[in-house]
Write an enzyme that holds these catalytic residues in place. Structure first.
Site, PDB file in Angstrom:
ATOM      1  N   GLY A   1      -5.642  -2.584   0.978  1.00  0.00           N
ATOM      2  CA  GLY A   1      -4.873  -1.718   1.864  1.00  0.00           C
ATOM      3  C   GLY A   1      -5.431  -1.672   3.265  1.00  0.00           C
ATOM      4  N   ARG A   2      -6.279  -0.672   3.510  1.00  0.00           N
ATOM      5  CA  ARG A   2      -6.710  -0.362   4.874  1.00  0.00           C
ATOM      6  C   ARG A   2      -7.298  -1.530   5.662  1.00  0.00           C
ATOM      7  NH1 ARG A   2      -9.531   4.958   2.680  1.00  0.00           N
ATOM      8  NH2 ARG A   2      -9.553   3.536   0.889  1.00  0.00           N
TER       9      ARG A   2
ATOM     10  N   THR B   1       7.176  12.725 -21.575  1.00  0.00           N
ATOM     11  CA  THR B   1       7.425  12.740 -20.127  1.00  0.00           C
ATOM     12  C   THR B   1       7.094  11.380 -19.518  1.00  0.00           C
ATOM     13  OG1 THR B   1       6.903  15.084 -20.123  1.00  0.00           O
ATOM     14  CG2 THR B   1       6.876  13.984 -17.990  1.00  0.00           C
TER      15      THR B   1
ATOM     16  N   THR C   1     -11.394   3.229  -8.588  1.00  0.00           N
ATOM     17  CA  THR C   1     -12.503   2.514  -7.924  1.00  0.00           C
ATOM     18  C   THR C   1     -13.263   3.417  -6.954  1.00  0.00           C
ATOM     19  OG1 THR C   1     -10.746   1.593  -6.546  1.00  0.00           O
ATOM     20  CG2 THR C   1     -11.721   0.136  -8.163  1.00  0.00           C
TER      21      THR C   1
ATOM     22  N   PRO D   1       3.315  12.019 -23.836  1.00  0.00           N
ATOM     23  CA  PRO D   1       4.065  10.788 -24.097  1.00  0.00           C
ATOM     24  C   PRO D   1       5.548  10.880 -23.759  1.00  0.00           C
ATOM     25  CG  PRO D   1       2.488  11.168 -25.864  1.00  0.00           C
ATOM     26  CD  PRO D   1       2.421  12.383 -24.969  1.00  0.00           C
TER      27      PRO D   1
ATOM     28  N   ARG E   1     -13.083  -5.457  -0.369  1.00  0.00           N
ATOM     29  CA  ARG E   1     -13.410  -5.305   1.043  1.00  0.00           C
ATOM     30  C   ARG E   1     -13.958  -6.603   1.608  1.00  0.00           C
ATOM     31  NH1 ARG E   1     -10.594  -1.758   0.831  1.00  0.00           N
ATOM     32  NH2 ARG E   1     -10.834   0.441   1.341  1.00  0.00           N
TER      33      ARG E   1
ATOM     34  N   ASP F   1      -0.102   2.091   2.196  1.00  0.00           N
ATOM     35  CA  ASP F   1      -0.360   3.532   2.203  1.00  0.00           C
ATOM     36  C   ASP F   1      -0.028   4.101   3.580  1.00  0.00           C
ATOM     37  OD1 ASP F   1      -1.118   3.709  -0.486  1.00  0.00           O
ATOM     38  OD2 ASP F   1      -3.091   2.919  -0.010  1.00  0.00           O
TER      39      ASP F   1
ATOM     40  N   ASP G   1       2.883   2.051  -7.644  1.00  0.00           N
ATOM     41  CA  ASP G   1       1.593   2.606  -8.086  1.00  0.00           C
ATOM     42  C   ASP G   1       1.671   4.133  -8.094  1.00  0.00           C
ATOM     43  OD1 ASP G   1      -1.142   3.088  -8.518  1.00  0.00           O
ATOM     44  OD2 ASP G   1      -1.677   2.684  -6.444  1.00  0.00           O
ATOM     45  N   LEU G   2       2.349   4.675  -9.110  1.00  0.00           N
ATOM     46  CA  LEU G   2       2.503   6.137  -9.165  1.00  0.00           C
ATOM     47  C   LEU G   2       1.606   6.752 -10.231  1.00  0.00           C
ATOM     48  CD1 LEU G   2       6.349   6.393  -8.507  1.00  0.00           C
ATOM     49  CD2 LEU G   2       4.453   6.561  -6.897  1.00  0.00           C
ATOM     50  N   LYS G   3       0.839   5.919 -10.901  1.00  0.00           N
ATOM     51  CA  LYS G   3      -0.219   6.372 -11.823  1.00  0.00           C
ATOM     52  C   LYS G   3       0.248   7.527 -12.717  1.00  0.00           C
ATOM     53  CE  LYS G   3      -4.108   5.062  -8.860  1.00  0.00           C
ATOM     54  NZ  LYS G   3      -3.456   4.769  -7.573  1.00  0.00           N
TER      55      LYS G   3
ATOM     56  N   HIS H   1       0.621   9.999 -15.657  1.00  0.00           N
ATOM     57  CA  HIS H   1      -0.356  10.581 -16.577  1.00  0.00           C
ATOM     58  C   HIS H   1       0.223  11.905 -17.061  1.00  0.00           C
ATOM     59  CE1 HIS H   1      -4.901  11.781 -17.185  1.00  0.00           C
ATOM     60  NE2 HIS H   1      -4.182  11.824 -18.288  1.00  0.00           N
ATOM     61  N   ASP H   2       0.812  11.884 -18.261  1.00  0.00           N
ATOM     62  CA  ASP H   2       1.465  13.105 -18.756  1.00  0.00           C
ATOM     63  C   ASP H   2       1.575  12.994 -20.279  1.00  0.00           C
ATOM     64  OD1 ASP H   2       3.116  15.482 -18.863  1.00  0.00           O
ATOM     65  OD2 ASP H   2       3.651  15.064 -16.772  1.00  0.00           O
TER      66      ASP H   2
ATOM     67  N   LYS I   1       2.307  -3.035  -2.553  1.00  0.00           N
ATOM     68  CA  LYS I   1       2.107  -1.900  -3.453  1.00  0.00           C
ATOM     69  C   LYS I   1       2.606  -0.645  -2.757  1.00  0.00           C
ATOM     70  CE  LYS I   1      -1.972   0.156  -4.323  1.00  0.00           C
ATOM     71  NZ  LYS I   1      -1.663   1.584  -4.183  1.00  0.00           N
TER      72      LYS I   1
ATOM     73  N   GLN J   1     -13.852   4.033  -1.154  1.00  0.00           N
ATOM     74  CA  GLN J   1     -14.044   3.145  -2.306  1.00  0.00           C
ATOM     75  C   GLN J   1     -15.532   3.041  -2.645  1.00  0.00           C
ATOM     76  OE1 GLN J   1     -11.748   2.187  -4.145  1.00  0.00           O
ATOM     77  NE2 GLN J   1      -9.896   1.648  -3.024  1.00  0.00           N
TER      78      GLN J   1
HETATM   79  O1  C5P Z   1      -7.086   0.940   1.442  1.00  0.00           O
HETATM   80  P1  C5P Z   1      -7.629   0.403   0.140  1.00  0.00           P
HETATM   81  O2  C5P Z   1      -7.844  -1.109   0.146  1.00  0.00           O
HETATM   82  O3  C5P Z   1      -8.841   1.166  -0.338  1.00  0.00           O
HETATM   83  O4  C5P Z   1      -6.453   0.659  -0.902  1.00  0.00           O
HETATM   84  C1  C5P Z   1      -6.603   0.510  -2.285  1.00  0.00           C
HETATM   85  C2  C5P Z   1      -5.344   0.976  -2.957  1.00  0.00           C
HETATM   86  O5  C5P Z   1      -5.466   0.818  -4.353  1.00  0.00           O
HETATM   87  C3  C5P Z   1      -4.971   2.420  -2.700  1.00  0.00           C
HETATM   88  O6  C5P Z   1      -3.562   2.452  -2.524  1.00  0.00           O
HETATM   89  C4  C5P Z   1      -5.342   3.156  -3.965  1.00  0.00           C
HETATM   90  O7  C5P Z   1      -4.466   4.201  -4.252  1.00  0.00           O
HETATM   91  C5  C5P Z   1      -5.216   2.055  -5.020  1.00  0.00           C
HETATM   92  N1  C5P Z   1      -6.061   2.176  -6.192  1.00  0.00           N
HETATM   93  C6  C5P Z   1      -7.439   2.206  -6.131  1.00  0.00           C
HETATM   94  N2  C5P Z   1      -8.199   2.317  -7.281  1.00  0.00           N
HETATM   95  C7  C5P Z   1      -7.595   2.367  -8.465  1.00  0.00           C
HETATM   96  C8  C5P Z   1      -6.209   2.330  -8.558  1.00  0.00           C
HETATM   97  C9  C5P Z   1      -5.470   2.217  -7.389  1.00  0.00           C
HETATM   98  O8  C5P Z   1      -7.992   2.114  -5.029  1.00  0.00           O
HETATM   99  N3  C5P Z   1      -8.316   2.396  -9.568  1.00  0.00           N
END
Ligand code: C5P
Length: 231
Positions: A207-208, A69, A116, A67, A178, A12, A60-62, A64-65, A33, A187
């Site tokens: 991620g972070r 599209t 999450t 069918p 985490r 990210d 991960d572009l999620k 949601h539209d 990702k 989160q």
């Molecule tokens: O930085 P962090 O570990 O919180 O990153 C989690 C990643 O997972 C983010 O890129 C977030 O967009 C993605 N994600 C999420 N929960 C979901 C789907 C995707 O945190 N249900």
């Protein structure tokens, strides 16, 4: 599957130099990702660049539209050669079925259940979705399976129930992970890497805790050791 392949690092970031810097600092990284931030910033060529470096790419572009599209979006994105793509289960069965029909190549299609960052109270009070988070996530996951999707994104807290209800082969991809002592940020439904693995999670999206660390390689290695012990 090798242990390093269990960790999908959420890139990210927006800037290419930051991205390249991170990849150089964590050479063992094998799965990444690409979310909206990076994709909207650097564009579709980024997928090819990462694939050329031998990385597996979860886009991960999620989606949601409607069918039709969703079909077009999934078809276009899977042609980029990404390894995984996702749609929101909240788009419904018909949308997921059309999205599944649109896949080309080896790309796996995953359904996002409840984010999450959403807890029980936000789901019930703000979104007006009744029931427990686990019940709703299971219902969404069952719909995703019915539509022929390869698995779902869920919190590690729901992974065990999904595996026991929908089978071992149905993938559980879990963000909300985490390591002990790291910042939770936005989160809400979180677990440690060891808890996620023990719950049956196939891939841990992190991620972070890695990308914002002053020593991403050390954090990556610590997570790897924790996973090895838990497997
Ligand atoms: O930085 P962090 O570990 O919180 O990153 C989690 C990643 O997972 C983010 O890129 C977030 O967009 C993605 N994600 C999420 N929960 C979901 C789907 C995707 O945190 N249900």
């Amino acid at each position: 599957m090798k242990v390093t392949e269990r960790i999908i690092v959420a890139l990210d970031l927006q800037a290419e130099d930051k991205l390249l810097g991170l990849l150089a600092k964590v050479p063992e990284l094998s799965h990444v990702k690409v979310g909206m931030e990076l994709f909207y910033s650097l564009g579709p060529d980024l997928v090819k660049m990462l694939k050329d470096r031998g990385l597996k790419v979860f886009l991960d572009l999620k989606i949601h539209d409607i069918p039709n599209t969703a079909y077009g979006a999934v078809n276009t994105l899977s042609r980029l050669g990404c390894d995984m793509l996702n749609v929101h289960c909240a788009g419904g069965l018909a949308m997921m079925q059309r999205a599944r029909e649109a896949l080309v190549g080896e790309t796996k299609l995953i359904g996002v259940t409840q984010l999450t960052s959403i807890d029980q109270e936000a789901m019930n009070q703000q979104l007006r979705i009744q029931g427990s988070v686990e019940e709703v996530v299971l219902q969404y996951a069952a719909l995703a399976k019915e539509a022929g999707l390869h698995g779902v994104v869920c919190s590690p807290k729901e992974a065990a129930a999904i595996k026991s209800r929908l089978g071992k082969e149905f993938l559980a991809v879990t963000p909300g992970v985490r390591p002990m002592g790291s910042e939770t940020g936005d989160q809400k439904r979180i677990s440690t890497p060891a808890e996620a693995i023990k719950a049956g999670s196939d891939y841990l999206v992190i991620g972070r805790p890695i990308t914002q660390s002053s020593d991403p390689q050390r954090v990556f290695n610590e997570i790897l050791s924790e996973i090895e012990v838990a497997l």
